[in-house]
Motif scaffolding. Structure first.
Motif, PDB file in Angstrom:
ATOM      1  N   ARG A   1       0.831  -1.204   0.000  1.00 53.79           N
ATOM      2  CA  ARG A   1       0.000   0.000   0.000  1.00 53.79           C
ATOM      3  C   ARG A   1       0.872   1.262   0.000  1.00 53.79           C
ATOM      4  NH1 ARG A   1      -2.753  -3.478   3.839  1.00 53.79           N
ATOM      5  NH2 ARG A   1      -4.742  -4.207   2.996  1.00 53.79           N
ATOM      6  N   SER A   2       1.528   1.496  -1.121  1.00 51.27           N
ATOM      7  CA  SER A   2       2.344   2.696  -1.301  1.00 51.27           C
ATOM      8  C   SER A   2       1.829   3.491  -2.492  1.00 51.27           C
ATOM      9  CB  SER A   2       3.815   2.331  -1.513  1.00 51.27           C
ATOM     10  OG  SER A   2       4.039   1.914  -2.843  1.00 51.27           O
ATOM     11  N   HIS A   3       2.251   4.748  -2.560  1.00 46.17           N
ATOM     12  CA  HIS A   3       1.855   5.610  -3.671  1.00 46.17           C
ATOM     13  C   HIS A   3       2.226   4.982  -5.010  1.00 46.17           C
ATOM     14  CE1 HIS A   3       1.409   9.197  -6.155  1.00 46.17           C
ATOM     15  NE2 HIS A   3       2.655   9.031  -6.559  1.00 46.17           N
ATOM     16  N   PHE A   4       3.410   4.353  -5.063  1.00 41.13           N
ATOM     17  CA  PHE A   4       3.906   3.793  -6.313  1.00 41.13           C
ATOM     18  C   PHE A   4       3.232   2.468  -6.665  1.00 41.13           C
ATOM     19  CE2 PHE A   4       7.184   6.521  -4.576  1.00 41.13           C
ATOM     20  CZ  PHE A   4       7.485   7.312  -5.668  1.00 41.13           C
ATOM     21  N   ALA A   5       2.409   1.951  -5.750  1.00 39.87           N
ATOM     22  CA  ALA A   5       1.688   0.701  -6.015  1.00 39.87           C
ATOM     23  C   ALA A   5       0.191   0.948  -6.160  1.00 39.87           C
ATOM     24  CB  ALA A   5       1.961  -0.308  -4.903  1.00 39.87           C
ATOM     25  N   GLY A   6      -0.189   2.221  -6.381  1.00 42.65           N
ATOM     26  CA  GLY A   6      -1.587   2.526  -6.672  1.00 42.65           C
ATOM     27  C   GLY A   6      -2.439   2.896  -5.477  1.00 42.65           C
ATOM     28  N   TRP A   7      -1.811   3.427  -4.409  1.00 45.60           N
ATOM     29  CA  TRP A   7      -2.550   3.798  -3.208  1.00 45.60           C
ATOM     30  C   TRP A   7      -2.345   5.275  -2.875  1.00 45.60           C
ATOM     31  CZ3 TRP A   7      -5.496   0.306  -0.151  1.00 45.60           C
ATOM     32  CH2 TRP A   7      -5.500  -1.011  -0.629  1.00 45.60           C
ATOM     33  N   ALA A   8      -3.299   5.837  -2.123  1.00 48.08           N
ATOM     34  CA  ALA A   8      -3.230   7.241  -1.718  1.00 48.08           C
ATOM     35  C   ALA A   8      -3.709   7.362  -0.272  1.00 48.08           C
ATOM     36  CB  ALA A   8      -4.080   8.115  -2.640  1.00 48.08           C
ATOM     37  N   PHE A   9      -3.608   8.570   0.285  1.00 48.46           N
ATOM     38  CA  PHE A   9      -4.018   8.827   1.668  1.00 48.46           C
ATOM     39  C   PHE A   9      -5.338   9.603   1.699  1.00 48.46           C
ATOM     40  CE2 PHE A   9       0.767   9.155   2.678  1.00 48.46           C
ATOM     41  CZ  PHE A   9       0.858   7.787   2.856  1.00 48.46           C
ATOM     42  N   THR A  10      -6.199   9.250   2.649  1.00 45.41           N
ATOM     43  CA  THR A  10      -7.366  10.082   2.937  1.00 45.41           C
ATOM     44  C   THR A  10      -7.364  10.399   4.426  1.00 45.41           C
ATOM     45  OG1 THR A  10      -9.776  10.277   2.790  1.00 45.41           O
ATOM     46  CG2 THR A  10      -8.914   8.090   3.250  1.00 45.41           C
ATOM     47  N   TYR A  11      -7.629  11.662   4.766  1.00 45.67           N
ATOM     48  CA  TYR A  11      -7.475  12.138   6.142  1.00 45.67           C
ATOM     49  C   TYR A  11      -8.806  12.447   6.832  1.00 45.67           C
ATOM     50  CZ  TYR A  11      -2.564  12.864   4.910  1.00 45.67           C
ATOM     51  OH  TYR A  11      -1.271  12.680   4.501  1.00 45.67           O
ATOM     52  N   GLY A  12      -9.894  12.304   6.139  1.00 45.04           N
ATOM     53  CA  GLY A  12     -11.169  12.772   6.672  1.00 45.04           C
ATOM     54  C   GLY A  12     -11.931  11.754   7.488  1.00 45.04           C
ATOM     55  N   GLU A  13     -13.244  11.847   7.406  1.00 44.09           N
ATOM     56  CA  GLU A  13     -14.145  11.028   8.212  1.00 44.09           C
ATOM     57  C   GLU A  13     -13.945   9.539   7.945  1.00 44.09           C
ATOM     58  OE1 GLU A  13     -16.962   9.613  10.760  1.00 44.09           O
ATOM     59  OE2 GLU A  13     -16.024  11.597  10.664  1.00 44.09           O
ATOM     60  N   ARG A  14     -13.662   9.191   6.712  1.00 41.92           N
ATOM     61  CA  ARG A  14     -13.465   7.773   6.373  1.00 41.92           C
ATOM     62  C   ARG A  14     -12.322   7.173   7.191  1.00 41.92           C
ATOM     63  NH1 ARG A  14     -12.440   5.490   0.210  1.00 41.92           N
ATOM     64  NH2 ARG A  14     -12.123   3.292   0.763  1.00 41.92           N
ATOM     65  N   CYS A  15     -11.278   7.957   7.412  1.00 39.20           N
ATOM     66  CA  CYS A  15     -10.158   7.508   8.236  1.00 39.20           C
ATOM     67  C   CYS A  15     -10.541   7.458   9.711  1.00 39.20           C
ATOM     68  CB  CYS A  15      -8.960   8.433   8.030  1.00 39.20           C
ATOM     69  SG  CYS A  15      -7.597   8.137   9.168  1.00 39.20           S
ATOM     70  N   GLN A  16     -11.133   8.530  10.201  1.00 39.51           N
ATOM     71  CA  GLN A  16     -11.438   8.634  11.631  1.00 39.51           C
ATOM     72  C   GLN A  16     -12.426   7.558  12.085  1.00 39.51           C
ATOM     73  OE1 GLN A  16      -9.686  10.629  13.585  1.00 39.51           O
ATOM     74  NE2 GLN A  16      -8.593  11.263  11.729  1.00 39.51           N
ATOM     75  N   ARG A  17     -13.269   7.116  11.176  1.00 37.65           N
ATOM     76  CA  ARG A  17     -14.284   6.119  11.500  1.00 37.65           C
ATOM     77  C   ARG A  17     -13.668   4.779  11.902  1.00 37.65           C
ATOM     78  NH1 ARG A  17     -17.351   7.236   7.086  1.00 37.65           N
ATOM     79  NH2 ARG A  17     -16.476   5.455   6.005  1.00 37.65           N
ATOM     80  N   VAL A  18     -12.502   4.451  11.343  1.00 36.89           N
ATOM     81  CA  VAL A  18     -11.897   3.133  11.590  1.00 36.89           C
ATOM     82  C   VAL A  18     -10.589   3.222  12.385  1.00 36.89           C
ATOM     83  CG1 VAL A  18     -12.967   1.991   9.619  1.00 36.89           C
ATOM     84  CG2 VAL A  18     -10.823   3.239   9.296  1.00 36.89           C
ATOM     85  N   LEU A  19     -10.216   4.431  12.778  1.00 35.54           N
ATOM     86  CA  LEU A  19      -8.984   4.628  13.538  1.00 35.54           C
ATOM     87  C   LEU A  19      -9.265   4.426  15.025  1.00 35.54           C
ATOM     88  CD1 LEU A  19      -6.004   5.449  13.516  1.00 35.54           C
ATOM     89  CD2 LEU A  19      -6.746   7.836  13.628  1.00 35.54           C
ATOM     90  N   THR A  20      -8.665   3.410  15.620  1.00 36.37           N
ATOM     91  CA  THR A  20      -8.965   3.065  17.003  1.00 36.37           C
ATOM     92  C   THR A  20      -7.880   3.564  17.955  1.00 36.37           C
ATOM     93  OG1 THR A  20      -7.797   0.946  16.937  1.00 36.37           O
ATOM     94  CG2 THR A  20     -10.109   0.971  16.199  1.00 36.37           C
ATOM     95  N   LYS A  21      -8.210   3.525  19.232  1.00 38.91           N
ATOM     96  CA  LYS A  21      -7.251   3.916  20.270  1.00 38.91           C
ATOM     97  C   LYS A  21      -6.033   3.000  20.256  1.00 38.91           C
ATOM     98  CE  LYS A  21      -6.959   4.899  25.227  1.00 38.91           C
ATOM     99  NZ  LYS A  21      -7.712   4.928  26.511  1.00 38.91           N
ATOM    100  N   LYS A  22      -6.231   1.703  20.003  1.00 37.62           N
ATOM    101  CA  LYS A  22      -5.115   0.761  19.952  1.00 37.62           C
ATOM    102  C   LYS A  22      -4.129   1.120  18.848  1.00 37.62           C
ATOM    103  CE  LYS A  22      -7.205  -3.482  21.811  1.00 37.62           C
ATOM    104  NZ  LYS A  22      -7.578  -4.881  21.478  1.00 37.62           N
ATOM    105  N   ILE A  23      -4.649   1.541  17.695  1.00 32.54           N
ATOM    106  CA  ILE A  23      -3.789   1.913  16.577  1.00 32.54           C
ATOM    107  C   ILE A  23      -2.991   3.167  16.925  1.00 32.54           C
ATOM    108  CG2 ILE A  23      -3.764   2.643  14.157  1.00 32.54           C
ATOM    109  CD1 ILE A  23      -6.410   1.006  13.868  1.00 32.54           C
ATOM    110  N   ARG A  24      -3.652   4.157  17.511  1.00 40.07           N
ATOM    111  CA  ARG A  24      -2.970   5.386  17.911  1.00 40.07           C
ATOM    112  C   ARG A  24      -1.866   5.097  18.921  1.00 40.07           C
ATOM    113  NH1 ARG A  24      -5.534  10.353  17.121  1.00 40.07           N
ATOM    114  NH2 ARG A  24      -7.474  10.268  15.947  1.00 40.07           N
ATOM    115  N   LEU A  25      -2.190   4.272  19.908  1.00 44.00           N
ATOM    116  CA  LEU A  25      -1.220   3.967  20.960  1.00 44.00           C
ATOM    117  C   LEU A  25      -0.010   3.234  20.392  1.00 44.00           C
ATOM    118  CD1 LEU A  25      -0.478   3.975  23.947  1.00 44.00           C
ATOM    119  CD2 LEU A  25      -1.791   1.866  24.212  1.00 44.00           C
TER     120      LEU A  25
END
Length: 232
Positions: free
Chosen positions: A148-172
């Motif tokens: 999952r890199s830019h050069f393999a056809g992936w990009a970043f999204t920073y909005g609600e779609r990200c926040q919806r699945v971002l958990t405390k365990k991942i942040r920690l």
């Protein structure tokens, strides 16, 4: 002056310098910082002074994973020999080039456990805080199924779609990874397994990013420099 110390060209460092200047800070980048500068070491294994942010950078990606495992940060196992379920990596890989073109790996290599994940994030950590978080999403008709890199056809999204699945365990896990390496800041690539648990793949000490993310870095670096000025 705030000086981003770079031995190689870095678009990320350039963008942070621009953002710092927009904040009213005198700032520059290069490989020869003035003696009175507040230095931000941008991914170099030989920093110019002990006062720099990220004053020590881990020498290889293999050593990085070893340090993470020693600190009980969830990350892939590694080995020096090829075996089933492991993939070859170069010691100083960037942009997943060694995964995308494994036959081009030259010199010493190591092997890392392949761990399937259902999604992957990049979390930017600065002095113990998450300052920006992105979910990696497909950005081409045929993105690579697990690189999952830019050069393999992936990009970043920073909005609600990200926040919806971002958990405390991942942040920690991201915060723990940066601390385990002794870094002041870093961009953590972190996957999520089927059971929801995080797995840290690497920590980038010279990250590339969007304009909004460079602004976040500039704000935190500026605050750090102001604290340094008050203390001297």
């Amino acid at each position: 002056m705030i000086y981003l110390y770079c031995l190689r060209r870095s678009d990320g460092a350039r963008d942070v310098v621009r953002a710092l200047r927009n904040l009213g800070e005198e700032s520059a980048q290069g490989n020869s910082p003035p003696c009175n500068a507040y230095v931000v070491n941008w991914g170099n294994r030989t920093p110019p002074c002990f006062r720099a942010l990220n004053s020590q950078i881990v020498k290889t990606k293999l050593k990085e994973l070893q340090l993470l495992r020693h600190a009980n940060v969830p990350c892939p196992n590694t080995t020096g020999n090829s075996k089933p379920g492991y993939i070859a990596r170069s010691l100083h890989h960037t942009n997943a080039r060694d995964l995308r073109r494994p036959n081009t790996i030259r010199g010493q290599r190591y092997f890392t456990e392949f761990i399937p994940t259902i999604r992957e994030f990049r979390l930017h950590v600065f002095q113990g805080k998450i300052i920006r978080a992105a979910l990696k999403i497909p950005n081409s008709p045929e993105p690579h199924p697990w690189i999952r890199s830019h050069f393999a056809g992936w990009a970043f999204t920073y909005g609600e779609r990200c926040q919806r699945v971002l958990t405390k365990k991942i942040r920690l896990a991201a915060i723990q990874a940066v601390a385990a390496l002794g870094y002041d800041f870093g961009a953590v690539d972190i996957g999520v397994k089927e059971d929801g648990s995080p797995i840290v793949f690497e920590v980038n000490s010279a990250p590339g990013f969007t304009q909004a993310t460079s602004q976040k870095y500039a704000e935190h670096i500026s605050r750090w420099a102001r604290r340094q000025r008050r203390e001297t």
